[in-house]
Enzyme design. Structure first.
Site, PDB file in Angstrom:
ATOM      1  N   ASP A  57      -5.450  -5.644  -4.692  1.00  0.00           N
ATOM      2  CA  ASP A  57      -4.347  -6.598  -4.468  1.00  0.00           C
ATOM      3  C   ASP A  57      -4.720  -7.723  -3.503  1.00  0.00           C
ATOM      4  O   ASP A  57      -4.158  -8.805  -3.600  1.00  0.00           O
ATOM      5  CB  ASP A  57      -3.028  -5.912  -4.095  1.00  0.00           C
ATOM      6  CG  ASP A  57      -3.025  -5.204  -2.764  1.00  0.00           C
ATOM      7  OD1 ASP A  57      -4.110  -4.985  -2.200  1.00  0.00           O
ATOM      8  OD2 ASP A  57      -1.923  -4.848  -2.303  1.00  0.00           O
ATOM      9  N   ASP A  73       2.957  -3.077  -2.496  1.00  0.00           N
ATOM     10  CA  ASP A  73       3.948  -2.073  -2.104  1.00  0.00           C
ATOM     11  C   ASP A  73       5.361  -2.629  -2.170  1.00  0.00           C
ATOM     12  O   ASP A  73       6.280  -1.988  -2.694  1.00  0.00           O
ATOM     13  CB  ASP A  73       3.679  -1.581  -0.680  1.00  0.00           C
ATOM     14  CG  ASP A  73       2.338  -0.907  -0.547  1.00  0.00           C
ATOM     15  OD1 ASP A  73       1.694  -0.654  -1.581  1.00  0.00           O
ATOM     16  OD2 ASP A  73       1.928  -0.638   0.599  1.00  0.00           O
TER      17      ASP A  73
HETATM   18 MG    MG Z   1       3.023   1.221   4.458  1.00  0.00          MG
END
Ligand code: MG
Ligand code: ADP
Length: 390
Positions: free
Chosen positions: A36, A175
């Site tokens: 990423d 995330d």
């Molecule tokens: Mg984290």
């Protein structure tokens, strides 16, 4: 802890009803590790485990924060003033939600304060992204309450800024995007360069398979520094190869690129992991779209070997999960998340789950490791509002 309990906790703390209750999940990355920050591909899915937050707006500039999961003995919220929030002032767990308020305000959004109470079922520090769940639930709630009109991917970006700049943790965009944007029954194929996303059907249960998450319950202390080194090494590789990011090296030009890196042995290994890992994400997408979920197993295991031998971020506990699983009938297994501890995933036939679980637990006991936590992960929904004011 359920939404009703969080609502009640809010009322006990603040003496009034919240304006709503929101939830944001933790995530597991199916494939695409450390890609990423190389502008590459990732493929997370959301866990059923969520951080639940009850909020109400304030107009007096006060931000009050409380987590049922943090026992500071006082049983009182932490009080901050929104106009005094600066990246230097962040401290402890409140830096995550305070950082979100800071990032929203820094982007010009009029967030004038809030009362917040939250609780989570996402295991913290297990590589399952409790930090993103915490950020995203607060960001989504503020987006709704202050009618900011931001989309999921935009909230994810602001949450990443909060974590990078306010908390001071260098993380990619995966995330927060996973927590904000995942859909039940799907994995999220995310291109971290342009943030385009595709929901890929990922329903193992109807095909007689299960995905186990094995939380090793270890986090080796040097992991943050090692993350920085890998990141710097990847940037060096891109610079030496004359590309913006390692994403720009096509898989079929890998050998030529490695040749050009000459005797830069460490950079060569990092480059090889990133280029092959991006290719693995694309292979998993194709296999899932073709309805052949069983065939992703060996790709997961290949990914683990690449992380272990080329990227060198595994550890004995993660290797033990993968080796034991594959020796005990799993379809494939890999470490997931940043590395040096945290969790591994195991793709298994439904019928094999009990014996696999036992084999892993026995292997950990025999090695003298802390007993791992093993659970089944069903791809679940991303962040959402659970209820409105009573
Ligand atoms: Mg984290
Ligand atoms: P991970 O995201 O893998 O779980 P991180 O180290 O990135 O691990 O984030 C964990 C931190 O996030 C915790 O140490 C804590 O500061 C904060 N956090 C996460 N969930 C909660 C929660 N429910 N209440 C308070 N703080 C939390």
């Amino acid at each position: 802890m359920g939404p009703q309990r969080v609502r009640e906790g809010f009322v006990e703390l603040y003496g009034a009803e919240p304006e709503g209750v929101w939830a944001a999940p933790g995530r597991v990355n199916l494939i695409g590790e450390h890609t990423d920050y190389n502008d590459g591909f990732v493929m997370p899915f959301a866990l059923p485990h969520v951080t639940v937050a009850a909020l109400a707006r304030r107009t007096d500039g006060l931000l009050r924060l409380h987590s049922a999961d943090i026992d500071d003995g006082a049983g009182k919220p932490v009080e901050l003033r929104v106009e005094e929030l600066t990246p230097e002032s962040g401290d402890g767990w409140t830096a995550y939600p305070a950082g979100v308020v800071w990032a929203l305000r820094a982007a010009g959004h009029a967030v004038t304060g809030a009362d917040v109470h939250l609780a989570s079922t996402v295991p913290a520090g297990a590589g399952l992204s409790s930090s993103a769940a915490l950020e995203v639930v607060v960001a989504l709630a503020l987006n709704d309450l202050f009618e900011l009109g931001l989309r999921g991917w935009q909230l994810a970006r602001l949450c990443q800024r909060a974590e990078n700049i306010y908390v001071g943790a260098p993380t990619g965009i995966m995330d927060q995007t996973a927590s904000a944007c995942c859909e039940a029954g799907h994995a999220l194929f995310l291109d971290t360069r342009d943030l385009s996303q595709r929901q890929i059907p990922f329903d193992l249960v109807s095909q007689g398979m299960r995905l186990l998450v094995v939380d090793t319950r270890v986090k080796h202390a040097h992991s943050d520094g090692e993350y920085g080194k890998r990141r710097a090494g990847c940037e060096k590789g891109a610079a030496l190869l004359g590309v913006d990011a390692l994403r720009d090296i096509p898989y079929d030009e890998l050998d030529a690129a490695l040749g050009r890196l000459g005797d830069e042995a460490e950079v060569r290994r990092l480059v090889r992991h990133i280029v092959t890992e991006n290719h693995r994400v694309e292979r998993v997408v194709s296999l899932l779209r073709a309805g052949d979920a069983r065939a992703i197993g060996p790709v997961l295991t290949e990914g683990h070997i690449s992380l272990r031998d080329d990227f060198r971020i595994s550890c004995p506990e993660l290797d033990l999960v993968v080796d034991t699983a594959n020796a005990s009938g799993a379809l494939g297994a890999r470490m997931t998340g940043g590395g040096f501890g945290g969790s591994a995933i195991v793709l298994a036939e439904e019928a094999g789950v009990p014996s696999l679980t036992k084999a892993i637990e026995d292997a950990f006991a025999a090695a003298g490791f802390t007993a791992p936590r093993v659970f089944e992960a069903v791809p679940s929904a991303g962040a959402r509002r659970l209820s409105r004011a009573a």
